[in-house]
Design a protein around this motif. Structure first.
Motif, PDB file in Angstrom:
ATOM      1  N   GLN A 128       0.812  -1.211   0.000  1.00 53.91           N
ATOM      2  CA  GLN A 128       0.000   0.000   0.000  1.00 53.91           C
ATOM      3  C   GLN A 128       0.848   1.265   0.000  1.00 53.91           C
ATOM      4  O   GLN A 128       0.521   2.255  -0.675  1.00 53.91           O
ATOM      5  N   ALA A 129       1.962   1.282   0.749  1.00 58.98           N
ATOM      6  CA  ALA A 129       2.807   2.484   0.806  1.00 58.98           C
ATOM      7  C   ALA A 129       3.391   2.806  -0.567  1.00 58.98           C
ATOM      8  O   ALA A 129       3.414   3.972  -0.992  1.00 58.98           O
ATOM      9  N   ALA A 130       3.858   1.780  -1.279  1.00 61.32           N
ATOM     10  CA  ALA A 130       4.427   2.005  -2.616  1.00 61.32           C
ATOM     11  C   ALA A 130       3.369   2.524  -3.578  1.00 61.32           C
ATOM     12  O   ALA A 130       3.639   3.396  -4.420  1.00 61.32           O
ATOM     13  N   LEU A 131       2.153   2.004  -3.476  1.00 64.74           N
ATOM     14  CA  LEU A 131       1.072   2.460  -4.348  1.00 64.74           C
ATOM     15  C   LEU A 131       0.704   3.907  -4.045  1.00 64.74           C
ATOM     16  O   LEU A 131       0.451   4.705  -4.967  1.00 64.74           O
ATOM     17  N   ARG A 132       0.683   4.277  -2.779  1.00 64.50           N
ATOM     18  CA  ARG A 132       0.369   5.670  -2.421  1.00 64.50           C
ATOM     19  C   ARG A 132       1.453   6.617  -2.937  1.00 64.50           C
ATOM     20  O   ARG A 132       1.153   7.719  -3.429  1.00 64.50           O
ATOM     21  N   ARG A 133       2.716   6.208  -2.834  1.00 69.08           N
ATOM     22  CA  ARG A 133       3.789   7.038  -3.375  1.00 69.08           C
ATOM     23  C   ARG A 133       3.643   7.208  -4.884  1.00 69.08           C
ATOM     24  O   ARG A 133       3.841   8.293  -5.432  1.00 69.08           O
ATOM     25  N   ALA A 134       3.309   6.108  -5.570  1.00 66.30           N
ATOM     26  CA  ALA A 134       3.134   6.175  -7.020  1.00 66.30           C
ATOM     27  C   ALA A 134       1.989   7.119  -7.388  1.00 66.30           C
ATOM     28  O   ALA A 134       2.106   7.907  -8.343  1.00 66.30           O
ATOM     29  N   MET A 135       0.903   7.062  -6.649  1.00 66.96           N
ATOM     30  CA  MET A 135      -0.230   7.944  -6.953  1.00 66.96           C
ATOM     31  C   MET A 135       0.113   9.405  -6.699  1.00 66.96           C
ATOM     32  O   MET A 135      -0.279  10.297  -7.472  1.00 66.96           O
ATOM     33  N   ARG A 136       0.872   9.686  -5.626  1.00 67.59           N
ATOM     34  CA  ARG A 136       1.268  11.065  -5.359  1.00 67.59           C
ATOM     35  C   ARG A 136       2.204  11.583  -6.449  1.00 67.59           C
ATOM     36  O   ARG A 136       2.073  12.717  -6.920  1.00 67.59           O
ATOM     37  N   TYR A 366       9.586  -2.495  -3.956  1.00 64.27           N
ATOM     38  CA  TYR A 366       8.775  -3.577  -4.498  1.00 64.27           C
ATOM     39  C   TYR A 366       9.470  -4.926  -4.321  1.00 64.27           C
ATOM     40  O   TYR A 366       8.847  -5.910  -3.930  1.00 64.27           O
ATOM     41  N   ARG A 367      10.769  -4.980  -4.599  1.00 57.09           N
ATOM     42  CA  ARG A 367      11.486  -6.248  -4.434  1.00 57.09           C
ATOM     43  C   ARG A 367      11.487  -6.684  -2.977  1.00 57.09           C
ATOM     44  O   ARG A 367      11.356  -7.874  -2.676  1.00 57.09           O
TER      45      ARG A 367
END
Length: 480
Positions: A128-136, A366-367
């Motif tokens: 979830q944290a990586a996805l939120r960073r990507a969206m920002r 991600y890895r």
């Protein structure tokens, strides 16, 4: 007309029962436009009603425009047909083993239901944290990523990244041999449109992912299954099926198999490819569970060099099911035709989803997420397997990786019966025959270990099996 009788029609008059039987056959495409209906006398005998009842039913259907009369010839189905309802096309009478029912129940029910039968990870297991960073990052970037159509092949940086990732599995694919799609399911749908005609034959594993059945049914092809073993499809029976049915296509998972969790062996892979070459068979290799593996299993596309094997994947299992993005890797001439088909049918793929996937995949976390996920799944696999074995449900094999356990119930129990008993208790399970075209997996259930950690699941399963066993013993005693 097979196996029909007004005794099997619930509610309504005998005339309405005859009308419903005809209408169901038309809706299910068992009677096509222009097809001649059985004679009044023969259908009256089949339905166990009077001739006058069938005459009146036919006349009412003719008045409704469903069928028409040709004097001196009989009654015929009118056209065009109503929209195809997949649930009525070869659907099983027991909803608990219908693949569309399992999918819809798992998708539609609330969070209060437990879903050991579903095919995805809990949200808390995803990055979830990586996805939120990507969206920002995407929100602050070029407005084109938020508003424009994508290119026909799909986002170039993501295709370049996918080419490198495929290379790690021995699959040599240039970025221009990779086309992005909305999902893995759309990838298979496009390939079926591109490669198949109605009436063609397609091979699948038995058991196999149940949505393969539903999707192929939508394309009106003949589906033939081959028994699956711990090292891949039974090669001898596979060869016999090629000779007998001359299929156009074979659809499979070759890394982590769904539902069994088995992995293809190198020996089986080589023999399959030799048989495919001799029979001019095309293979679709669905590899959506690739990131779950510690040690990669053989890929048919790697051995074949993307000649007659088409490799597909997506990110719904390890990244997010809400971000719909998949891909097809294939030889260049097929990619060219697939691009035209994608433009004609959906114009473009989701640019926003592709951007999000690219940003999440290239994020260094991600890895680390995948490494942690593999360890968590391995630990949970052992725990869930032990809990199931303690109540008499035995895994068919111990998977090397992934989230699925294919398990056998005790002798005398049927998975569909267990599913019926569990559903009112808030538990959705996946009975084996939903995955088996031959209906030979009645004692099996597929468990998603990531969704099977709640102790209530095992309590309900144990209670259900005891109840069904007791009922069976009572019925057996009464019969004696």
């Amino acid at each position: 007309m097979d196996d029909l009788s007004v005794k099997n029609i619930v509610g309504g008059t005998r005339i309405e029962g005859v009308m419903a039987a005809i209408s169901d056959r038309i809706a299910g495409r068992n009677l096509m436009p222009g097809a001649r209906l059985p004679s009044v006398r023969s259908f009256a005998k089949t339905m166990q009603v009077s001739v006058s009842t069938v005459v009146e039913a036919y006349e009412r259907l003719a008045a409704e425009g469903v069928i028409r009369s040709r004097p001196g010839s009989g009654f015929y189905v009118c056209g065009p047909l109503p929209p195809l309802l997949l649930s009525e096309t070869g659907a099983r009478s027991d909803l608990n083993v219908d693949p569309l029912w399992i999918s819809r129940q798992s998708l539609e029910v609330g969070d209060d239901m437990l879903k050991p039968g579903c095919g995805w990870l809990p949200p808390s297991w995803l990055p979830q944290a990586a996805l939120r960073r990507a969206m920002r990052t995407l929100a602050r970037g070029d407005v084109g990523a938020l508003a424009n159509y994508g290119t026909p092949l799909g986002l170039p940086p993501l295709r370049q990244l996918l080419a490198r990732r495929l290379g790690e599995h021995g699959i040599a694919a240039r970025p221009d041999q990779i086309m992005l799609t909305e999902s893995g399911t759309q990838a298979i749908d496009l390939l079926c449109r591109f490669l198949l005609e109605p009436g063609d034959t397609v091979l699948v594993d038995d058991p196999c992912y149940f949505n393969f059945h539903a999707l192929l049914r939508a394309h009106r092809v003949n589906v033939v299954s081959v028994p699956f073993t711990p090292t891949g499809p039974d090669v001898e029976l596979f060869g016999q099926a090629l000779e007998r049915h001359r299929p156009r296509l074979y659809v499979t998972n070759s890394a982590i198999h769904n539902p069994t969790g088995a992995a293809l062996s190198p020996a089986t892979a080589h023999r399959l490819l030799k048989l495919a070459e001799a029979s001019d068979l095309i293979i679709i290799e669905d590899d959506i569970f690739a990131d779950f593996e510690d040690v990669p299993a053989p890929r048919l596309a790697a051995y074949d060099g993307l000649d007659r094997v088409i490799h597909i994947g997506s990110f719904s299992k390890t990244l997010s099911a809400s971000i719909r993005c998949g891909f097809i890797a294939a030889r260049p001439d097929w990619i060219d035709g697939l691009v035209d088909l994608k433009v004609a049918s959906s114009f473009s793929c989701g640019q926003l989803s592709a951007e999000l996937v690219y940003l999440a995949l290239k994020d260094g976390s991600y890895r680390k997420h995948i490494e942690a996920l593999r360890m968590r799944l391995a630990k949970t696999m052992n725990e869930v397997a032990a809990r199931l074995e303690a109540i008499g449900i035995v895994p068919w094999l111990k998977p090397q990786a992934g989230m699925f356990l294919w398990c056998r119930l005790p002798e005398g129990l049927d998975a569909a019966d267990v599913a019926r008993v569990c559903l009112p208790e808030g538990i959705i399970v996946a009975p084996g025959n939903a995955f088996s075209l031959s209906d030979t997996a009645g004692r099996f259930i597929r468990f998603n270990v990531a969704q099977s950690t709640d102790p209530r699941i095992f309590d309900v399963l144990e209670t259900a099996m005891r109840r069904l066993t007791a009922d069976r013993l009572v019925d057996g005693g009464a019969a004696n």
